[in-house]
Write an enzyme that holds these catalytic residues in place. Structure first.
Site, mmCIF file in Angstrom:
data_model
loop_
_atom_site.group_PDB
_atom_site.id
_atom_site.type_symbol
_atom_site.label_atom_id
_atom_site.label_comp_id
_atom_site.label_asym_id
_atom_site.label_seq_id
_atom_site.Cartn_x
_atom_site.Cartn_y
_atom_site.Cartn_z
ATOM 1 N N GLY B 107 0.832 -1.204 0.000
ATOM 2 C CA GLY B 107 0.000 0.000 0.000
ATOM 3 C C GLY B 107 0.867 1.254 0.000
ATOM 4 N N ARG B 194 -4.275 -10.681 -8.020
ATOM 5 C CA ARG B 194 -3.437 -11.857 -7.755
ATOM 6 C C ARG B 194 -3.824 -12.584 -6.469
ATOM 7 N NH1 ARG B 194 0.264 -8.220 -9.506
ATOM 8 N NH2 ARG B 194 1.313 -8.749 -11.479
ATOM 9 N N ILE B 195 -4.068 -11.812 -5.397
ATOM 10 C CA ILE B 195 -4.353 -12.472 -4.106
ATOM 11 C C ILE B 195 -5.676 -13.235 -4.183
ATOM 12 C CG2 ILE B 195 -4.731 -12.133 -1.633
ATOM 13 C CD1 ILE B 195 -2.934 -9.637 -1.807
ATOM 14 N N ARG B 289 -8.408 -4.057 2.760
ATOM 15 C CA ARG B 289 -8.230 -2.820 3.507
ATOM 16 C C ARG B 289 -9.452 -2.578 4.395
ATOM 17 N NH1 ARG B 289 -3.741 -3.099 3.290
ATOM 18 N NH2 ARG B 289 -2.153 -1.798 2.273
ATOM 19 N N HIS B 338 -3.901 -7.254 11.497
ATOM 20 C CA HIS B 338 -3.212 -6.978 10.224
ATOM 21 C C HIS B 338 -1.902 -7.756 10.098
ATOM 22 C CE1 HIS B 338 -2.930 -3.781 6.833
ATOM 23 N NE2 HIS B 338 -2.505 -4.968 6.436
ATOM 24 N N GLY B 340 -1.583 -10.170 7.644
ATOM 25 C CA GLY B 340 -1.686 -10.865 6.354
ATOM 26 C C GLY B 340 -0.339 -11.221 5.738
#
Lengths: 376, 376
Positions: B107, B194-195, B289, B338, B340
């Protein structure tokens, strides 16, 4: 949720047969004792029949033993869950009419199988239908153990997130998926039955490269070789599938899944000696039976960082696992209260199968899933 | 863990070029400011060079702004994480030598991109390398949300397991895997980069049958058609892949993954209206997000059981998410702080890429991952 179509043929066959028996013998309807309410989708399979009498324990707790001993008298079938002990006392109370015990479980630790064999009583159980639910939980626990779910969720739950100091490697754990700098992953299985193989299948797209397992010592080298070849064909992404000894399993697994049955022969197979041989970044998942893992040894392994983390759905001595249990105190131990099969779909299938087993058993037909009590 | 071979060619090229610049201009070594210690595997890529001067914020907390404003003077490159605000003030303090800002993040909400564009300063970031880590977390959260991980782990943690009253359907949740009585699963993706596609690939062996997504409204129908066909070819187990509108996404998803970037254009796309349209047994996963999901609406949806559960790695306003946050109070909300991308493998790859971007950028070479600040 359950369509008529999914009620097995056995139910209909049984109905016809029971009606014939009743009218032939001119007796009161055969009695089936059901020790738990199986819910609005499954109970009607029993209660809507007019050829059997259903006696139901309606309370949402373990059936009262005295109630059961009284009501079981003269029953032809009993539908139970794992909390009902089936021993000589219960079978004697039931008397000679009893043809079938049907348990809504895959385990049968609560059933004195030899007592059934002596009396020619058949035993139904519910294997296979829970394979997918337990494989799902196994993958979930592997991810949670590696990525510190219990610890990191605790940060949020306890209101510590606002003050948490981020650093480039804070809260990191070993990644289940392979990556450019870490291109191989070995998953190990203690026990390599249906659930292990369903778990393996789910891990293929994570980039797992090698599979090792330790399974039934009685199966021949040639049958293992055949199985390995079949798995490599099924999963061309795998580089190797090998049956190994327990030492190799400990030393080479990045993720180790414990998926063997319980009982004396598997008790504490995962002990201090085993855990000391594991990799520092490895994780242990137990979705099999609590008795297989020595809880004190696992707590020590986590505390002293012999391994990275653990994800367990079963604990020796459960449900007597309180706040002071050594594993509950370990933040790297992700513990679920034995919910491996607890999905609506699977419990519905288990309850339906338990009823189908009972109905088929009382009329002497093939049961959809019968344990051969004389062979055990 | 990092082999020499994985240090990109750009680093070596940069070294040669920098030495040339230094000797040609007879100046002191070019200065690179690094706002966080990137650990023993990555820092040597900078500190072992004799052609640059590295100024490092050594403390394990957000770099002090005053320290940064003073030390950035004359720097050719800055390596930052998401906690450093890059604005006109910082860029003015740096002065005209600054060629590159390299962030160890995918980000760039913390970077005033237009200020970089004005000054011809290049921007490096770290996409792609975190795809697998975030896909892993997405699958984990989907499983946890369906199978009530937060609630059931709480039973164990709080010492309630010994007294827990088991019933055939207690603690059940909707199963991610398909089963005989429930043979189809639709997974939905808000954002289909992609994710999302890596997450979809991981779900195939769970028996997922249909994939729907809502993505960039600017991509053409023909490019979407081509993509759908390619995915069906890649995953022959899938019955369908469809680009759909947001309403259909809400109505048809059994599991909905939110994996879009943040910013004003995606803010609160998941709101009360959306959540009310979802299935009662569906689960929501947000590993994108926090701003995309209206927290109050999600808390209400969970409280009033419009949906089954949620698994979220990001929350609007994080890290200011305390005990009293409406989502923290919902037992069906599984919240991670958060994490990930928080696997060792991925953070190492991100840190290495951030350094490689910086080194390439300061000598005007192709950066391994550059954001075109003028196009943004």
């Amino acid at each position: 949720m359950l369509s008529d179509g999914s009620i097995s043929q056995a139910v209909y066959n049984a109905q016809t047969r029971l009606t014939a028996i009743s009218s032939h013998l001119r007796i009161s309807k055969p009695k089936v004792v059901v020790c738990r309410d199986l819910g609005p989708d499954v109970m009607p399979l029993l209660t809507k029949r007019d050829d059997i009498e259903v006696v139901l324990w309606t309370e949402d707790r373990v059936s009262d033993r005295q109630w059961l001993l009284e009501n079981v008298k003269g029953a032809v079938g009993i539908v139970i869950v794992f909390s009902e002990l089936v021993n000589a006392e219960l079978l004697d109370a039931a008397g000679p009419n009893l043809k079938v015990v049907s348990t809504m479980s895959v385990g049968y630790e609560h059933i004195h199988v030899s007592e059934l064999a002596k009396r020619n009583i058949r035993l139904g159980y519910t294997p296979d239908v829970l394979t997918d639910a337990v494989a799902d939980i196994s993958v979930m626990l592997a991810l949670m153990a590696g990525r510190n779910a219990n610890e990191t969720m605790g940060i949020v739950r306890e209101g510590l997130w606002p003050k948490f100091i981020w650093a480039p490697f804070s809260l990191c754990g070993p990644q289940l998926s392979t990556s450019g700098i870490s291109p191989s992953r070995t998953v190990g299985f203690l026990g390599f039955g249906r659930i292990s193989q369903a778990t393996l299948a789910r891990l293929i797209p994570f980039g797992v490269t090698d599979c090792i397992y330790s399974s039934n010592p009685n199966s021949s080298a040639s049958s293992k070789k055949k199985r390995n070849e079949k798995l490599l064909e099924q999963h061309p992404q795998l580089k190797s599938v090998r049956a190994v000894d327990v030492d190799t399993l400990a030393q080479e697994s990045d993720v180790l899944f414990v998926l063997v049955p319980g009982g004396p022969s598997t008790r504490h197979l995962i002990n201090e000696e085993f855990l000391r041989k594991m990799k520092k970044h490895s994780v242990l998942v137990n979705a099999g039976r609590g008795t297989v893992v020595d809880s004190d040894a696992l707590a020590k392994a986590l505390r002293e960082k012999w391994i990275w983390g653990a994800g367990i759905d079963v604990v020796e001595g459960e449900p007597d696992v309180g706040k002071d249990h050594p594993l509950v105190k370990e933040p790297r131990c992700n513990i679920l209260p034995h919910i491996g099969s607890a999905s609506f779909e699977t419990r519905l299938a288990m309850a339906t199968l338990a009823v189908d087993n009972c109905l088929a058993g009382i009329v002497g037909q093939d049961m959809p899933a019968e344990l051969d009590v004389k062979a055990l």
